[in-house]
Scaffold this active site. Structure first.
Site, mmCIF file in Angstrom:
data_model
loop_
_atom_site.group_PDB
_atom_site.id
_atom_site.type_symbol
_atom_site.label_atom_id
_atom_site.label_comp_id
_atom_site.label_asym_id
_atom_site.label_seq_id
_atom_site.Cartn_x
_atom_site.Cartn_y
_atom_site.Cartn_z
ATOM 1 N N GLU A 30 0.584 -1.157 -0.385
ATOM 2 C CA GLU A 30 0.451 0.723 -0.259
ATOM 3 C C GLU A 30 0.773 1.203 -0.405
ATOM 4 O O GLU A 30 0.626 1.969 0.776
ATOM 5 C CB GLU A 30 -1.021 -0.257 0.739
ATOM 6 C CG GLU A 30 -1.682 -0.801 1.221
ATOM 7 C CD GLU A 30 -2.657 -1.429 2.290
ATOM 8 O OE1 GLU A 30 -2.924 -0.361 3.184
ATOM 9 O OE2 GLU A 30 -3.252 -2.829 2.606
ATOM 10 N N GLU B 211 -6.606 -10.749 -0.789
ATOM 11 C CA GLU B 211 -7.453 -10.534 0.363
ATOM 12 C C GLU B 211 -8.969 -9.997 -0.327
ATOM 13 O O GLU B 211 -9.494 -9.351 -0.649
ATOM 14 C CB GLU B 211 -6.385 -8.767 0.823
ATOM 15 C CG GLU B 211 -5.240 -9.012 1.446
ATOM 16 C CD GLU B 211 -4.816 -7.844 1.965
ATOM 17 O OE1 GLU B 211 -6.134 -6.933 2.498
ATOM 18 O OE2 GLU B 211 -4.031 -7.314 2.036
HETATM 19 O O1 9MR Z 1 -7.707 -8.213 8.115
HETATM 20 C C1 9MR Z 1 -6.654 -6.748 9.187
HETATM 21 C C2 9MR Z 1 -7.484 -6.937 10.415
HETATM 22 O O2 9MR Z 1 -7.531 -8.017 11.060
HETATM 23 C C3 9MR Z 1 -6.308 -5.908 10.946
HETATM 24 O O3 9MR Z 1 -7.119 -5.183 12.185
HETATM 25 C C4 9MR Z 1 -6.695 -4.414 10.329
HETATM 26 C C5 9MR Z 1 -5.339 -3.495 10.615
HETATM 27 O O4 9MR Z 1 -3.713 -4.038 10.351
HETATM 28 O O5 9MR Z 1 -5.430 -5.089 8.860
HETATM 29 C C6 9MR Z 1 -7.155 -6.090 8.033
HETATM 30 O O6 9MR Z 1 -5.653 -6.629 7.170
HETATM 31 C C7 9MR Z 1 -5.703 -5.927 5.830
HETATM 32 C C8 9MR Z 1 -4.455 -5.977 5.262
HETATM 33 O O7 9MR Z 1 -2.919 -6.432 6.239
HETATM 34 C C9 9MR Z 1 -3.698 -5.087 4.351
HETATM 35 N N1 9MR Z 1 -5.096 -4.786 3.670
HETATM 36 C C10 9MR Z 1 -5.979 -4.477 3.799
HETATM 37 C C11 9MR Z 1 -6.491 -5.509 5.009
HETATM 38 C C12 9MR Z 1 -7.790 -4.476 5.675
HETATM 39 O O8 9MR Z 1 -7.218 -3.764 6.302
#
Ligand code: 9MR
Length: 369
Positions: free
Chosen positions: A155, A260
């Site tokens: 990102e 994802e």
């Molecule tokens: O699914 C993840 C969630 O449990 C966490 O709280 C969040 C913050 O770190 O991250 C989520 O996963 C993210 C991923 O690591 C990167 N892309 C976006 C995802 C959704 O926020």
């Protein structure tokens, strides 16, 4: 009489083979691409036994949803915590899965100390490079040969194609990306290395990310794949837009990972952002399906999944892996994003750990394409 029994047994054997052939996503997609899921801590530690059964049966690849993020792996400088990540990798090896590490360099969920000195001031470019190198080298070497692919940078580009003004960017400029790939490559020359982002079908992102891939390659730095996060909704993005982006990335000579993946069934206050800091206040109107999806929405949602998988199958030569962002609906981050406390239905398994009807449909699709 004997002949009838024999014929009966043969018919049973044939139908068993047919059932076996179509009884899991993993088998149905085995000659197409890896089909994966993210794993949370309850799954990694085996306390959520029902999800673990589903993962073993259905998926050929796993990625850590949270436990390999830098704030968990290195909460204090030089103090690494590997217990959860070790378990995750052991699980993948034991079950012969293609193991993905997520994520080495990400502005979000990086520990605060990473960017500042003891007075709280931004560190120099030299210090940040050293910290990045140490983090990446320590983590990647620990799982060398075992974690098969890394989301090296996550990102870093905005929808308009500009670089995100993260701490990494503020201190090092664009250079932080090639550096991260170089450090990862040095630590495990055989691991696949990816750039991963959300909304990567957005024309602005496509432009900068394809340029980024070309720049890395021209510097002799290896990048094997672009991870297109697929936090998508019922309407946005269009399948056509998504396909255009897959083709643009593939044209630069890398594989595409669909990462994802989940399809929210709920109304969205905006498009498809997955920027964790974008939140919206709770509003009853925006939580319309607390007791289940109405039939028409259910059908629309199933069709949307099938449309995406038709595209993935069509583009299978360009796609290395499709990974769902979780197993069952209740575990999904989408229940709390972008509005906290909603009931969403974005994944393939329901709140009772049952495969939704769409799973059978996706299996059929894979077997006919
Ligand atoms: O699914 C993840 C969630 O449990 C966490 O709280 C969040 C913050 O770190 O991250 C989520 O996963 C993210 C991923 O690591 C990167 N892309 C976006 C995802 C959704 O926020």
């Amino acid at each position: 009489m004997k002949r009838i029994i024999l014929l009966g047994l043969m018919a049973l054997a044939v139908s068993n083979v047919a059932a076996q052939k179509s009884n899991s996503l993993k088998k149905a997609f085995q000659n197409k691409f890896y089909i994966g899921t993210a794993m949370n801590l309850e799954q990694i530690h085996g306390t959520d036994t029902k999800s673990v059964e589903i993962i073993k049966k259905q998926f050929s690849s796993i990625v850590s949803e949270n436990c390999m993020k830098s704030m968990y792996l290195q909460p204090q400088e030089g103090k690494f915590f590997f217990d959860d990540a070790d378990k995750f990798v052991e699980f993948g090896e034991k079950n012969k899965m293609f193991i993905i590490g997520h994520t080495l360099i990400w502005h979000s969920q990086a520990p605060d100390w990473f960017f500042v000195d003891k007075d709280g001031k931004n560190v120099s470019p030299g210090v940040l490079k050293q910290r990045m190198k140490n983090h990446i080298t320590t983590v990647v070497s620990r799982y060398k040969g075992r974690v098969k692919g890394w989301d090296v940078v996550n990102e870093a580009i905005m929808e308009d194609g500009s670089y995100r003004k993260s701490k990494f960017y503020e201190i090092l400029g664009e250079e932080f990306i090639p550096l991260a790939f170089k450090y990862a490559q040095e630590a495990d020359p055989n691991a696949e290395l990816y750039y991963n982002d959300y909304n990567e079908w957005h024309p602005g992102k496509v432009k900068t990310v394809t340029q980024l891939v070309k720049d890395l390659k021209s510097k002799g730095i290896r990048i094997d794949g672009v991870g297109m996060q697929a936090h998508v909704g019922m309407d946005t993005p269009s399948i056509n837009e998504y396909e255009k982006a897959i083709l643009a990335y593939a044209k630069t000579g890398v594989k595409v990972n669909i990462t994802e993946l989940e399809i929210s069934a709920l109304p969205s206050p905006w498009g498809t952002s997955a920027n964790v800091s974008d939140k919206v206040a709770y509003d009853e109107k925006m939580n319309p399906y607390k007791n289940g999806l109405p039939k028409d929405v259910q059908t629309q949602w199933e069709n949307r999944y099938q449309d995406f998988f038709k595209l993935f199958l069509k583009q299978k030569n360009n796609i290395r892996r499709v990974t769902l962002w979780g197993v069952t609906d209740n575990q999904s981050w989408k229940n709390d994003f972008p509005i906290k406390g909603r009931t969403d239905y974005p994944l393939l398994f329901d709140r009772q750990f049952n495969a939704k009807p769409v799973v059978e449909k996706l299996i059929k699709l894979a077997e006919t394409k």
